[in-house]
Design an enzyme around this catalytic site. Sequence first.
Site, PDB file in Angstrom:
ATOM      1  N   GLU A   1      -0.714   1.044  -5.488  1.00  0.00           N
ATOM      2  CA  GLU A   1      -0.569  -0.107  -4.595  1.00  0.00           C
ATOM      3  C   GLU A   1      -0.545  -1.398  -5.417  1.00  0.00           C
ATOM      4  OE1 GLU A   1      -3.980   0.315  -1.999  1.00  0.00           O
ATOM      5  OE2 GLU A   1      -3.819   2.489  -2.099  1.00  0.00           O
TER       6      GLU A   1
ATOM      7  N   HIS B   1       0.842  -1.209   0.000  1.00  0.00           N
ATOM      8  CA  HIS B   1       0.000   0.000   0.000  1.00  0.00           C
ATOM      9  C   HIS B   1       0.873   1.253   0.000  1.00  0.00           C
ATOM     10  CE1 HIS B   1      -3.207   2.721   1.043  1.00  0.00           C
ATOM     11  NE2 HIS B   1      -4.063   1.777   1.333  1.00  0.00           N
TER      12      HIS B   1
HETATM   13  O1  LIG Z   1      -7.904   3.578   5.939  1.00  0.00           O
HETATM   14  P1  LIG Z   1      -7.205   2.333   5.475  1.00  0.00           P
HETATM   15  O2  LIG Z   1      -7.748   1.090   6.118  1.00  0.00           O
HETATM   16  O3  LIG Z   1      -5.712   2.448   5.647  1.00  0.00           O
HETATM   17  O4  LIG Z   1      -7.470   2.199   3.941  1.00  0.00           O
HETATM   18  C1  LIG Z   1      -7.148   3.227   3.069  1.00  0.00           C
HETATM   19  C2  LIG Z   1      -7.591   2.896   1.648  1.00  0.00           C
HETATM   20  O5  LIG Z   1      -6.814   1.813   1.178  1.00  0.00           O
HETATM   21  C3  LIG Z   1      -7.038   1.519  -0.204  1.00  0.00           C
HETATM   22  O6  LIG Z   1      -6.179   0.487  -0.580  1.00  0.00           O
HETATM   23  C4  LIG Z   1      -8.453   1.093  -0.386  1.00  0.00           C
HETATM   24  O7  LIG Z   1      -8.724   0.810  -1.754  1.00  0.00           O
HETATM   25  C5  LIG Z   1      -9.384   2.187   0.112  1.00  0.00           C
HETATM   26  O8  LIG Z   1     -10.726   1.754  -0.006  1.00  0.00           O
HETATM   27  C6  LIG Z   1      -9.069   2.543   1.546  1.00  0.00           C
HETATM   28  O9  LIG Z   1      -9.869   3.629   1.948  1.00  0.00           O
END
Ligand SMILES: O=P(O)(O)OC[C@H]1O[C@@H](O)[C@H](O)[C@@H](O)[C@@H]1O
Length: 319
Positions: A293, A185
Amino acid sequence: MDRSNKPSAIGVGASLPQPTLSIKDNIIEASLPTGQSVTVHLYGATVTSWKTGGQEQLFVSEKAHLDGSKPIRGGIPLVFPVFGPPPQNHATSTLPQHGFARNSNWEFLGKSSSEAPGRDSDQTDLTVKLDFGLSHSMLTDEFRAAWPYEFGLVYSVTLTTDSLETALQVRNEGQQNFDFQVLMHTYLSIADISDVRVKGLESKTYIDKTLQATSHTESSPALAITQETDRVYQQLDPAVPIVVASAKDDQSLFSITREALTDVVVWNPWIEKAKSMADFGPDEAYKNMICVEAGSVSGWQTLEAGEAWEGGQSIKSRL
Ligand SMILES: O=P(O)(O)OC[C@H]1O[C@@H](O)[C@H](O)[C@@H](O)[C@@H]1O
């Protein structure tokens, strides 16, 4: 990753400067003699800094929790074994959003150095690889109960003079098959979201999570981000780079190739969602980041007892 590195020539070319390593407060930092550095928090094995050309390449929110109380908002949190909210009636259904890897304490397995062919043919570049491990027995009681599989993860973070590589090996060390999803991510740091375009997605199918998870086909050769964006691009060729380029001069800012990771999520929370996330700040920082990501998230990887899987990404930065 498939690198043709030779083992380090330590002791042969006696005075070659070596990478440096520091370990303090569960934070590992490695630097190359040429100035590049990487920082990894053992919490989540989250890469929280990658510097090259004297500049930070990753975005970390000013309000990110760095005390292990919450996944770190920025850098490269690792999503495993489920992406997003877990589906109902699935082995992952009682896990948190994005699984447990980003909110577990990993162990540092060690550092290794190697030489890779340099950009000039008569030159060799040093690289440094940091390995991190997580296994079933290291999870909290809560996560072990929610996902009772015997697994082993080795996450390798490799710093070279012009790239950062992250690779994950997943092993099934138990007797039962398990399914998993995985995603790196990556929060890339950018000067201004209005000046970037994401290239390499044209004609690809994506699920738009901002539009009730409907399926679409990308028409743009150079995607501009002008609103909340949360798209899962599918069935990409991992060897074809996704390029984050400047809209002004088309110069590549980041170029990301993958191995065994055929999905790519493009995410920017934009104005309202940025404000609504307690650990995202300052509010305007959505202009200074874009998440690209690399993952395997649109289906499930099934790993049989005794089997292993490996995938990863290599990010090259302009500097
Ligand atoms: O707030 P988190 O759990 O770190 O996620 C952040 C984002 O991560 C992304 O990978 C998702 O596609 C989104 O939907 C999400 O909002």
